[in-house]
Write a protein that holds these residues in place. Structure first.
Motif, PDB file in Angstrom:
ATOM      1  N   UNK A  50      16.335  30.468  57.156  1.00  0.00           N
ATOM      2  CA  UNK A  50      16.758  31.858  57.338  1.00  0.00           C
ATOM      3  C   UNK A  50      17.752  31.981  58.484  1.00  0.00           C
ATOM      4  N   UNK A  51      17.537  31.209  59.546  1.00  0.00           N
ATOM      5  CA  UNK A  51      18.483  31.215  60.665  1.00  0.00           C
ATOM      6  C   UNK A  51      19.827  30.648  60.246  1.00  0.00           C
ATOM      7  N   UNK A  52      19.801  29.636  59.370  1.00  0.00           N
ATOM      8  CA  UNK A  52      21.055  29.082  58.888  1.00  0.00           C
ATOM      9  C   UNK A  52      21.818  30.120  58.062  1.00  0.00           C
ATOM     10  N   UNK A  53      21.093  30.859  57.225  1.00  0.00           N
ATOM     11  CA  UNK A  53      21.740  31.903  56.436  1.00  0.00           C
ATOM     12  C   UNK A  53      22.316  32.991  57.336  1.00  0.00           C
ATOM     13  N   UNK A  54      21.591  33.341  58.405  1.00  0.00           N
ATOM     14  CA  UNK A  54      22.091  34.360  59.331  1.00  0.00           C
ATOM     15  C   UNK A  54      23.315  33.850  60.076  1.00  0.00           C
ATOM     16  N   UNK A  55      23.333  32.555  60.403  1.00  0.00           N
ATOM     17  CA  UNK A  55      24.467  31.977  61.107  1.00  0.00           C
ATOM     18  C   UNK A  55      25.714  31.969  60.223  1.00  0.00           C
ATOM     19  N   UNK A  56      25.514  31.714  58.935  1.00  0.00           N
ATOM     20  CA  UNK A  56      26.642  31.675  58.019  1.00  0.00           C
ATOM     21  C   UNK A  56      27.097  33.060  57.572  1.00  0.00           C
ATOM     22  N   UNK A  57      26.290  34.077  57.849  1.00  0.00           N
ATOM     23  CA  UNK A  57      26.659  35.436  57.485  1.00  0.00           C
ATOM     24  C   UNK A  57      26.272  35.811  56.072  1.00  0.00           C
ATOM     25  N   UNK A  58      25.424  35.025  55.427  1.00  0.00           N
ATOM     26  CA  UNK A  58      25.003  35.309  54.063  1.00  0.00           C
ATOM     27  C   UNK A  58      23.726  36.130  53.993  1.00  0.00           C
ATOM     28  N   UNK A  59      23.226  36.573  55.121  1.00  0.00           N
ATOM     29  CA  UNK A  59      21.983  37.328  55.154  1.00  0.00           C
ATOM     30  C   UNK A  59      22.251  38.772  54.753  1.00  0.00           C
ATOM     31  N   UNK A  60      21.522  39.306  53.766  1.00  0.00           N
ATOM     32  CA  UNK A  60      21.781  40.683  53.341  1.00  0.00           C
ATOM     33  C   UNK A  60      21.331  41.718  54.370  1.00  0.00           C
TER      34      UNK A  60
END
Length: 69
Positions: A20-30
């Motif tokens: 989840x942190x990786x998704x937030x870092x990449x900006x893909x978090x909704x």
């Protein structure tokens, strides 16, 4: 046996928060949550795992490996 299942579950929760942190870092978090929220959960989970392991060893629920020498 229950202690080991709880520890494995917490380890899986740590890996889930890492992704989840990786998704937030990449900006893909909704939800656009900050990455530090997930990393903080991961650190808190690892501290909880250490406390559970220490309590389980001190109460005798699990036994550490004997010394190799």
């Amino acid at each position: 046996m229950l202690v080991k299942i709880v520890i494995v579950g917490l380890l899986l929760f740590m890996v889930f928060n890492l992704f989840l942190a990786m998704k937030a870092m990449l900006g893909n978090s909704p939800k656009h949550q900050p990455m530090s929220k997930y990393i903080g959960r991961r650190v808190m989970t690892s501290a909880l795992i250490v406390v559970i392991i220490l309590l389980a060893i001190s109460t005798g629920l699990i036994t550490p490996n004997p010394r190799p020498y």
